[in-house]
Design an enzyme around this catalytic site. Structure first.
Site, PDB file in Angstrom:
ATOM      1  N   ASP A  33       0.612  -1.121  -0.477  1.00  0.00           N
ATOM      2  CA  ASP A  33       0.176   0.001  -0.085  1.00  0.00           C
ATOM      3  C   ASP A  33       0.821   1.282   0.064  1.00  0.00           C
ATOM      4  OD1 ASP A  33      -1.711   2.644   0.872  1.00  0.00           O
ATOM      5  OD2 ASP A  33      -3.035   0.751   1.390  1.00  0.00           O
ATOM      6  N   HIS A  49     -11.741  -8.754 -12.511  1.00  0.00           N
ATOM      7  CA  HIS A  49     -12.016  -7.357 -11.728  1.00  0.00           C
ATOM      8  C   HIS A  49     -13.793  -7.394 -10.460  1.00  0.00           C
ATOM      9  CE1 HIS A  49     -12.658  -3.206 -11.751  1.00  0.00           C
ATOM     10  NE2 HIS A  49     -13.783  -3.696 -11.672  1.00  0.00           N
ATOM     11  N   ASN A  88     -13.095  -3.464   2.171  1.00  0.00           N
ATOM     12  CA  ASN A  88     -13.807  -1.709   2.746  1.00  0.00           C
ATOM     13  C   ASN A  88     -14.733  -2.321   1.408  1.00  0.00           C
ATOM     14  OD1 ASN A  88     -12.754  -0.912   4.554  1.00  0.00           O
ATOM     15  ND2 ASN A  88     -11.155   0.435   3.307  1.00  0.00           N
ATOM     16  N   GLY A  94     -14.979   3.487   3.072  1.00  0.00           N
ATOM     17  CA  GLY A  94     -14.114   3.677   3.004  1.00  0.00           C
ATOM     18  C   GLY A  94     -13.435   3.008   2.015  1.00  0.00           C
ATOM     19  N   HIS A 101     -10.483  -5.220  -2.743  1.00  0.00           N
ATOM     20  CA  HIS A 101      -8.855  -5.319  -2.329  1.00  0.00           C
ATOM     21  C   HIS A 101      -8.757  -5.945  -0.930  1.00  0.00           C
ATOM     22  CE1 HIS A 101      -9.838  -1.714  -2.281  1.00  0.00           C
ATOM     23  NE2 HIS A 101      -8.698  -1.291  -1.498  1.00  0.00           N
TER      24      HIS A 101
END
Length: 112
Positions: A33, A49, A88, A94, A101
């Site tokens: 990250d 996706h 999230n 968020g 992910h």
């Protein structure tokens, strides 16, 4: 929801945007990250996706299970197997990139 063609994480997976790769296999990509919230903060994404974890669970539960296994492996390598795994789901929770992910936070004792 992001268009797949304009998806930040799809572009990272494709190598169009640089990332610090932590793990990769045929179905999954993990990278550091850029705004870490722990000593080790890795994002794990399926290469296919899906917008949310609920969509992933409904369409490819085996991949969701695989992501959890990858998270454990990262934590085993980084911090004796202890980790926090966060998904999230939705803007109000968020989620800012609408490609599912998992956030793996580890590498230190985490506050509550």
């Amino acid at each position: 929801m992001s268009d797949v063609g304009d998806c930040l994480f799809c572009k990272i997976i494709a190598g169009e945007i640089p990332s610090k790769k932590v793990y990769e296999d045929d179905s999954t990509y993990a990278f550091a990250d850029i705004q870490p919230k722990a000593k080790v903060h890795v994002l794990i994404v399926p290469k296919r996706h899906y917008a949310t974890v609920a969509e992933l669970a409904q369409n490819d539960p085996a991949e969701l299970s695989h992501i959890v296994g990858v998270a454990k492996s990262i934590a085993d390598d980084a911090f004796h197997g202890a980790y926090r795994l966060v998904f999230n789901t939705g803007e109000d929770a968020g989620q800012s990139v609408f490609h599912v992910h998992a956030h793996v936070l580890t590498g230190e004792v985490l506050a509550e």
